[in-house]
Write a protein that holds these residues in place. Structure first.
Motif, short mmCIF file in Angstrom:
data_model
loop_
_atom_site.label_atom_id
_atom_site.label_comp_id
_atom_site.label_asym_id
_atom_site.label_seq_id
_atom_site.Cartn_x
_atom_site.Cartn_y
_atom_site.Cartn_z
N LEU A 175 21.97 -16.36 9.92
CA LEU A 175 21.30 -16.30 8.62
C LEU A 175 21.76 -15.09 7.82
CD1 LEU A 175 19.17 -17.39 6.68
CD2 LEU A 175 17.43 -16.12 7.96
N GLU A 228 22.96 -21.19 5.39
CA GLU A 228 21.62 -20.59 5.38
C GLU A 228 20.58 -21.62 5.78
OE1 GLU A 228 20.74 -18.66 1.71
OE2 GLU A 228 18.70 -18.13 2.29
N LYS A 284 23.67 -15.41 4.15
CA LYS A 284 23.13 -14.82 2.92
C LYS A 284 24.15 -13.94 2.22
CE LYS A 284 18.17 -14.94 3.94
NZ LYS A 284 16.94 -14.13 4.21
N THR A 335 29.37 -18.06 10.83
CA THR A 335 27.98 -18.54 10.82
C THR A 335 27.82 -19.78 11.68
OG1 THR A 335 28.49 -19.72 8.77
CG2 THR A 335 27.40 -17.59 8.57
#
Length: 679
Positions: A271, A283, A275, A244
């Motif tokens: 994102l 996030e 999640k 991420t």
């Protein structure tokens, strides 16, 4: 990057994510099967702790259940090592959930237990984790202290992996304190060790950090190159926690390059991963990146919705650096939607949090910790060299004695003893001289480092104190002028522009003076006394602070005759006057008065700065120039870094002058300086 490539990357990320999550769940399921089949308490404790740790990135709430069961069983059967492992797993679960108080408690237990077991490596790892928690909370001084403590243990034991991790983390602290040179130095040291160790996952993290330095230094091409290198390594190693971060950071670079579609795509991918991993921190960062993209695209309402969501998640994580970024996004989004009152509210909150994370006192303390650590390393190196020299020297003496005894045994025993005593005494004297010289050099170096740190802190104080007033005017001016233009009050806008033009000129002059007044090679402020007409210097300072006084409706009266002169250094005199007059305004309420007067007294000249402000008690006056004193807020809540009056005291002494303070609560204060007269 074209659309086809973006879709390909998105497909690969989704495929990798599914593979990672399923693979991690399979590992957990396998450990659970083993748990059902074993009866040995020690084995069960380690299996429970391992399941807890494996759950960190997929279901930390479930991980806590297994980890706490491991702790209870370990305490029941008095398994000290199992208890240490269990506390470490539970600490990791709490840290991922953003419960930093609980995480800190469990990692401190790991340090306590590991030290009792003589397990330096495990204690150092837990100390590093405590540094990570302090960093998340914005306590950079505590973070750097923990990282340096862990690094010292790893260096002592030759544990290269631990050294590499600590060096990377220290680089992060310096990066967030805006010291890019130090940050890059630590990142490169960390990367070299990780490459040597074959640590692909760690190399990916450090490459991403190096890319962020290039981004801050306005080198987006180099930033993108390093981020993609990091992404490829993370995909190869199934590094779910770093995936991420790479996707989000690539989105930030594309945003900076104006490639908004690519930026949006990468933030959306980040994102999606965040999640699935249930990472509120990642996030929030991805949503904040999307809010910025939507703002650039003119989708202001959508940008505001995303900015609010990002800020809510950031506050839940307790990660102060992330919360600061989302506050800035909220301020910009509210302003773009015409909600100026809300925009101003979040702008103030952003600057308050930013100032709390980065200030001159904190930079000084971090620098002192870093200097102390480097000095200790150098001192230990010198001691090692001394010990080695002493051993070699002793060996040489013993060899000589043995050779002589074989040749002259029985014939020159008494003479040999005399020779040995003389040689030993001579070398002892020489060794003592060398030790004395080395100790003197170390002492001088320590003193020079301390002087440099003190001078650097004073320079920060001058810049911070003297630029804060004009910058606050510039910061609030655009919002005020927008409102005036909306109401059609063009005359008042012109008046504001005239004031801003005047402030800009004064600010430019001040910066020129500060730059020309450079620190010399000894790390000290230069002192060049001359005969100075006091009225001119006072008037320059009054003109510079006129806006600050007018803002508070404070009147400044000058009662200094044109012919009065003093013998002083011009630049340090300006700093003294700016600090005294600015403080007088700061602690004087609206409709108050500040008076600046001067009179001759024998071969001295008395300069007085008097205000009708809040005044001070006798105890406050006595503590006014103490090193530990913190800056108090002014009558309108004005802030400072707490070093202004210390600078005044230092520069007064430098100019062979004397400072007196008379004050009474509710009746104001008078600062009197006795200067030598000029020619």
């Amino acid at each position: 990057m074209d659309t086809t490539t973006l879709k390909t990357v998105h497909f690969l990320v989704c495929l990798l994510l599914l593979s990672v999550c399923h693979g991690q769940q399979r590992v957990v399921d396998s450990l659970k099967l083993q748990l059902e089949q074993v009866t040995d308490d020690s084995v069960r404790i380690h299996l429970l702790a391992n399941i807890s740790f494996k759950y960190v990135y997929i279901a930390p709430d479930s991980g806590l259940i297994y980890g706490k069961s491991a702790i209870e069983l370990a305490e029941e059967v008095s398994d000290s090592i199992g208890l240490t492992v269990a506390h470490n797993s539970v600490g990791a679960d709490y840290a991922f959930l953003g419960d930093f108080d609980s995480a800190k408690y469990h990692f401190e237990k790991v340090v306590e237990l590991a030290n009792a077991q003589g397990d330096d490596a495990r204690a150092a790892k837990a100390t590093n984790n405590l540094g990570l928690i302090a960093w998340k909370r914005g306590d950079y001084v505590e973070a750097i202290r923990m990282y340096q403590e862990a690094l010292a243990v790893h260096e002592k034991n030759g544990y290269m992996q631990g050294m590499a991790n600590n060096l990377n983390n220290i680089g992060i602290v310096f990066k967030e304190q805006q010291d890019h040179e130090q940050a890059l130095k630590y990142y490169q040291q960390s990367l070299a060790l990780k490459i040597q160790l074959g640590d692909t996952m760690g190399s990916a993290r450090t490459l991403s950090n190096i890319a962020n330095i290039y981004m801050d230094d306005r080198k987006p091409e180099l930033a993108l190159e390093n981020h993609f290198a990091s992404l490829r390594l993370r995909e190869k190693m199934n590094d779910r926690s770093g995936l991420t971060a790479s996707l989000h950071n690539i989105g930030l670079v594309y945003h900076d390059l104006g490639m908004l579609d690519s930026a949006e795509s990468y933030h959306n991918q980040a994102l999606a991963v965040a999640k699935v991993l249930n990472s509120k921190e990642d996030e929030s960062a991805a949503i904040d990146g999307l809010a910025d993209v939507y703002l650039e695209q003119g989708r202001n309402k959508q940008a505001l919705d995303y900015a609010i969501s990002a800020h809510r998640l950031a506050k839940e994580t307790g990660f102060k650096f992330l919360e600061k970024n989302t506050l800035f996004g909220l301020y910009r989004s509210y302003a773009a939607n015409g909600q100026y009152e809300q925009a101003y509210k979040y702008q103030q909150a952003y600057h308050q949090l930013k100032d709390s994370l980065f200030n001159a006192d904190r930079v000084k303390e971090i620098t002192q910790i870093e200097s102390s650590y480097q000095f200790k390393k150098e001192k230990d190196s010198i001691q090692f060299a001394r010990d080695r020299e002493a051993i070699l020297f002793q060996t040489e003496i013993e060899t000589q004695e043995l050779a002589r005894s074989r040749l002259l045994i029985g014939m020159m025993l008494s003479g040999l003893l005399v020779i040995v005593v003389l040689v030993f005494y001579r070398n002892k004297v020489q060794t003592n001289k060398r030790l004395k010289t080395l100790n003197a050099e170390v002492s001088d170096q320590n003193e020079r480092l301390e002087n440099l740190n003190q001078t650097k802190t004073k320079l920060f104080s001058i810049v911070s104190h003297d630029l804060r007033g004009p910058m606050s005017v510039f910061q609030g001016a655009p919002l005020v002028m927008k409102k005036l233009l909306d109401k059609g009050k063009t005359d008042q806008v012109r008046s504001w522009l005239t004031d801003i033009e005047q402030y800009a000129g004064q600010l430019t002059t001040l910066l020129d003076n500060l730059l020309s007044w450079a620190i010399n090679e000894k790390g000290e402020f230069p002192y060049h006394p001359e005969s100075i007409y006091l009225r001119k210097s006072v008037q320059e300072v009054v003109d510079y602070l006129e806006g600050q006084a007018a803002h508070k409706e404070v009147t400044i009266a000058v009662g200094v005759l044109d012919h009065l002169s003093i013998w002083a250094d011009k630049n340090s005199l300006s700093t003294i006057l700016r600090n005294l007059v600015s403080n007088a305004i700061k602690f004087t309420p609206a409709q108050g008065k500040v008076a600046i007067t001067a009179e001759e007294q024998n071969d001295m000249l008395m300069l007085k700065v008097t205000d009708s402000g809040v005044g001070m008690t006798e105890d406050q006056v006595n503590k006014l120039f103490k090193e530990s004193k913190r800056s108090s807020a002014g009558t309108d809540g004005e802030k400072g870094v707490g070093l202004g009056l210390q600078l005044v005291q230092d520069f007064v002494r430098m100019n062979r002058a004397k400072l007196e303070v008379v004050s009474e609560p509710g009746k104001g204060s008078t600062f009197t300086i006795h200067f030598p007269k000029g020619n």
